[in-house]
Write a protein that holds these residues in place. Structure first.
Motif, mmCIF file in Angstrom:
data_model
loop_
_atom_site.group_PDB
_atom_site.id
_atom_site.type_symbol
_atom_site.label_atom_id
_atom_site.label_comp_id
_atom_site.label_asym_id
_atom_site.label_seq_id
_atom_site.Cartn_x
_atom_site.Cartn_y
_atom_site.Cartn_z
ATOM 1 N N TYR A 57 67.924 54.891 76.754
ATOM 2 C CA TYR A 57 67.068 53.942 77.468
ATOM 3 C C TYR A 57 67.043 54.312 78.955
ATOM 4 N N HIS A 60 65.326 57.651 79.523
ATOM 5 C CA HIS A 60 64.147 57.824 78.667
ATOM 6 C C HIS A 60 63.073 58.611 79.416
ATOM 7 N N ARG A 63 60.503 56.621 81.340
ATOM 8 C CA ARG A 63 60.843 55.598 82.342
ATOM 9 C C ARG A 63 59.997 55.770 83.593
ATOM 10 N N GLN A 412 60.543 48.706 83.720
ATOM 11 C CA GLN A 412 61.130 50.049 83.614
ATOM 12 C C GLN A 412 60.205 50.992 82.859
ATOM 13 N N PHE A 413 59.234 50.398 82.149
ATOM 14 C CA PHE A 413 58.345 51.209 81.307
ATOM 15 C C PHE A 413 56.888 50.785 81.488
ATOM 16 N N THR A 429 67.858 49.676 86.020
ATOM 17 C CA THR A 429 68.516 49.062 84.862
ATOM 18 C C THR A 429 69.849 48.476 85.332
ATOM 19 N N TYR A 455 67.277 55.175 89.349
ATOM 20 C CA TYR A 455 66.495 56.234 88.704
ATOM 21 C C TYR A 455 65.279 56.539 89.584
#
Ligand SMILES: Nc1nc2c(c(=O)[nH]1)N[C@H]1C(S)=C(S)[C@@H](COP(=O)(O)OP(=O)(O)OC[C@H]3O[C@@H](n4cnc5c(=O)[nH]c(N)nc54)[C@H](O)[C@@H]3O)O[C@H]1N2
Ligand SMILES: Nc1nc2c(c(=O)[nH]1)N[C@H]1C(S)=C(S)[C@@H](COP(=O)(O)OP(=O)(O)OC[C@H]3O[C@@H](n4cnc5c(=O)[nH]c(N)nc54)[C@H](O)[C@@H]3O)O[C@H]1N2
Ligand SMILES: [Mo]
Length: 684
Positions: A57, A60, A63, A412-413, A429, A455
């Motif tokens: 996750y 990913h 992301r 996040q997506f 996250t 990230y």
């Protein structure tokens, strides 16, 4: 180069019973392993399949990395922009709207359950800081049940789940913990080893039902009728705990008189049971047994959910199964959410919760968004929410969203909701930020610390709130009251009161870095028998319910809607390897699960000439899907059980209010489980 290893503490902040504590291991700034934290006495170092796959996750490939702007909404043409530009575009739009309407009411927030960490309340805090704004209010999830508890007990509380171990009889009403609350299964096993009887009441023979001693296949929405039948039987056989009733309850006579008026055959017809089943289950309520009922959330997402839960509460009170070890009704609690909520106290002078928020019905959002006027909604902020997939009335919702001047989604997506936005902001996250996460099920509190740096360019919801407030105030001094100059440590520190420290047995929140802590709440809910109702007793008869135009006692609302003979209930339960729309993009979890299908009872399959793997058209006045069929004997015959994304189901469902929800959440709940469809075989 020296290898830099680090171990960090985490907790899963998703909307789930478990709220698992985790340990992150990172090497040179990259997470390499996520395991369960053994210091947590409920999750005991174990995770669910989603938890064990968190690395997929966090890293990913899909992301979100940078803030993005869509050139034209829905075009799919996204360009990368800087944070500076994104914040500037948004703040200038907010100010433009303010100058148009002289209020911020045209700016709305829709946030729900992507992250239950308390620092994520900063989003509401930022909105509170703007004077008056609009807000999605209500809950698609659990509010009917919460209201039932408020009417009966005055509040909702949970015993420590380990109380399951002390019960002689455990009745699971519409809960499927093997899929949705895996850490509670240890207690079900322990209870059974002691000789406890496990009863599962569900229209579906679920993975949990397979572990039961007695399975009752309930007609959907008819649990109230069943509970009232049990109550009536126990009354007629003098099996009530009259001492408990006299000491701790109010309104018994009214409830007893009501039970006396009930026609047994009507109720049996309603729940499609025989009287032998009633007798068999009633035996288990023998006064020497400690009975514990666990009511799941799926149970109350229908037209009668609140009343049905009140009937179970009443049954448990009649038999004195409240406040003692191994008894009670387990549903949910919020008593561990007793933080100061300072992060929300950002109102402008003269404003408070009641006058700063213009509520928009979270479950009838599509319609409200469309019709709210003076001023209309023009800017929608979406956070912790896959609005488009998880809400009903999707066609209207798309239309209403098209009318807006700006939609911003923080995620996040690139979810389908994000795809409908003008600006998408990437967020961190729980392995990239500080936070504190309570649970609505057990009594433990855990911490998130950053294991890795954010990230790419993602930022936490809190940082985004700070950036917005700072920029707005730079553009127009005093526009936002959000204390953006505070550090994250200060924000967290302010949430901890003396009472919380005492309950946790610590002196500083950073002690949570040494391990999660259990709130020192009574292990058994209501063991003091000081109920929070106006009478201070358990209320079979609730004046507050009357004030809210609800029946005063748990009444069987014989299915308000008469299903037509050719209609099926389209049931979509919560899946084992996803969490609402989350984790559906993790390949390793979905390998076995990729295909969507619908389960149909063999009886009806034969009637409609449907064979295994045939395609059928499922439709109602609202929408349709073509889907593959699997034949089964494991479901209540008149349902179609859908396995797949909620979004598909939500393309076929309008807003259907549940019977309660207003007291706990501001609006009625959403009866996702009261949607009817027809079918036809697709001939190729
Ligand atoms: N793995 C996983 N865990 C999750 C989630 C997830 O999506 N996946 N979602 C989380 C969230 S947001 C929630 S709300 C919870 C939901 O988890 P649960 O509380 O377990 O609720 P559901 O899965 O919605 O429904 C549970 C059962 O209720 C049954 N049911 C439906 N209608 C009725 C009825 O009228 N009477 C009776 N007796 N039973 C009925 C269904 O057949 C189903 O088996 O789980 C949380 N945990
Ligand atoms: N048909 C049908 N529909 C249902 C249900 C049903 O049973 N049937 N169940 C209902 C229930 S019980 C619930 S609880 C609701 C759930 O409704 P939602 O809360 O909208 O559900 P999720 O799909 O979990 O979406 C959460 C989103 O938050 C994002 N997210 C995760 N972490 C963060 C974060 O830290 N910050 C931000 N900004 N975003 C984050 C995730 O990527 C995801 O896109 O759905 C309801 N919808
Ligand atoms: Mo939920």
């Amino acid at each position: 180069m020296p290898v830099k290893q680090k171990k960090t503490r985490h907790v899963c902040p998703r909307n789930c019973y478990s709220t698992c504590a985790m340990i992150g291991s990172s090497v040179n700034g990259r997470l390499v392993k996520i395991s369960g934290d053994k210091a947590h006495e409920y999750t005991k170092g174990k995770l669910c399949p989603k938890g064990y796959n968190y690395l997929s996750y966090v890293y990913h490939p899909e992301r979100l990395k940078f803030p993005m702007r869509q050139t034209k909404r829905g075009s799919g043409e996204w360009i990368r922009i800087s944070w500076n530009e994104a914040i500037d575009l948004i703040c200038k739009k907010i100010l433009e709207l303010y100058d148009r309407y002289y209020t911020n009411l045209s700016v709305a927030l829709n946030k729900y359950s992507g992250n239950f960490g308390i620092m994520h309340n900063s989003v509401e805090g930022f909105f509170n800081s703007l004077g008056q704004t609009s807000r999605a209010v209500g809950s698609p999830c659990w509010s009917s049940g919460l209201d039932a508890f408020i009417y009966d007990y005055g509040d909702y509380r949970n015993s420590d789940p380990e109380q399951l171990m002390n019960a002689d009889v455990i009745v699971l009403w519409g809960a499927n913990p093997v899929w949705t609350s895996i850490h509670s299964i240890q207690y079900l096993y322990a209870a059974r080893e002691r000789g406890a009887v496990l009863v599962v009441i569900d229209p579906v023979y679920t993975a949990t039902a397979k572990k039961s001693d007695i399975y009752v296949q309930m007609a959907p929405g008819a649990d109230g009728a069943f509970a009232l039948l049990l109550a009536k039987h126990l009354l007629e056989n003098n099996q009530l705990d009259m001492e408990f009733i006299a000491q701790h309850t109010k309104g018994f006579e009214a409830f007893r008189d009501y039970l006396n008026t009930l026609d047994i055959n009507d109720l049996l017809k309603e729940c499609k049971q025989s009287y032998e089943v009633i007798e068999r289950i009633a035996q288990l309520f023998d006064l020497k047994n400690r009975v514990l009922s666990w009511v799941g959330f799926g149970f109350q997402r229908n037209l009668n959910g609140g009343q049905n839960l009140r009937a179970i509460d009443a049954l448990m009170a009649l038999t004195g199964n409240i406040g003692k070890e191994g008894t009670g009704v387990q549903y949910a609690q919020q008593c561990s959410w007793r933080f100061s909520n300072q992060i929300l106290q950002t109102f402008q002078p003269g404003y408070h919760e009641a006058n700063a928020i213009r509520p928009i019905h979270m479950n009838d959002f599509a319609r409200d968004l469309f019709y709210v006027k003076d001023p209309p909604i023009k800017l929608l902020w979406i956070s912790c929410r896959n609005l488009l997939e998880q809400s009903p009335d999707q066609r209207q919702l798309r239309k209403a969203l098209e009318e807006l001047e700006m939609i911003v989604t923080v995620d996040q997506f690139m979810t389908p909701t994000a795809q409908l936005s003008d600006i998408v902001l990437p967020t961190t996250t729980n392995f990239e930020e500080w936070d504190i996460v309570p649970s609505y099920w057990h009594h433990w509190i855990s911490i998130n610390e950053p294991a890795i740096s954010p990230y790419y360019e993602s930022k936490s919801d809190l940082e985004i709130s700070c950036l917005l407030a700072k920029r707005l105030n730079a553009l127009r001094p005093g526009f936002s009251n959000f204390p953006y100059e505070k550090t994250i440590e200060q924000f967290i520190e302010e949430e901890f009161t003396e009472e919380i420290y005492q309950l946790l047995g610590i002196h500083h929140w950073k002690e949570l870095l040494q391990g999660p802590r259990r709130m020192r709440f009574p292990k058994v809910a209501w063991s003091d028998y000081q109920f929070s109702t106006p009478s201070g007793k358990f209320e079979f008869y609730s004046e507050i319910a009357i004030q809210n135009q609800k029946p005063p006692i748990a009444m069987c609302m014989l299915q308000k809607r008469n299903k037509k003979s050719h209609e099926f209930l389209f049931l979509v339960n919560h899946g084992q390897f996803n969490l609402n729309s989350q984790f559906l993009n993790i390949d390793v979890l979905q390998n076995e699960n990729k295909e969507q299908f619908v389960l149909i009872h063999s009886y009806y399959a034969q009637k409609y000439g449907i064979k295994q793997y045939d395609q059928i058209r499922v439709f109602n006045h609202y929408g349709e899907i073509i889907v593959k069929c699997l034949l089964t004997e494991n479901i209540y015959p008149e349902i179609l059980l859908f396995h797949g994304n909620h979004a598909i189901a939500n393309s076929m469902i309008p807003f259907i209010p549940t019977d309660m929800g207003e007291v706990s959440s501001g609006y009625s709940g959403m009866a996702f489980n009261s949607n009817y469809v027809q079918i036809e075989l697709v001939r190729i």
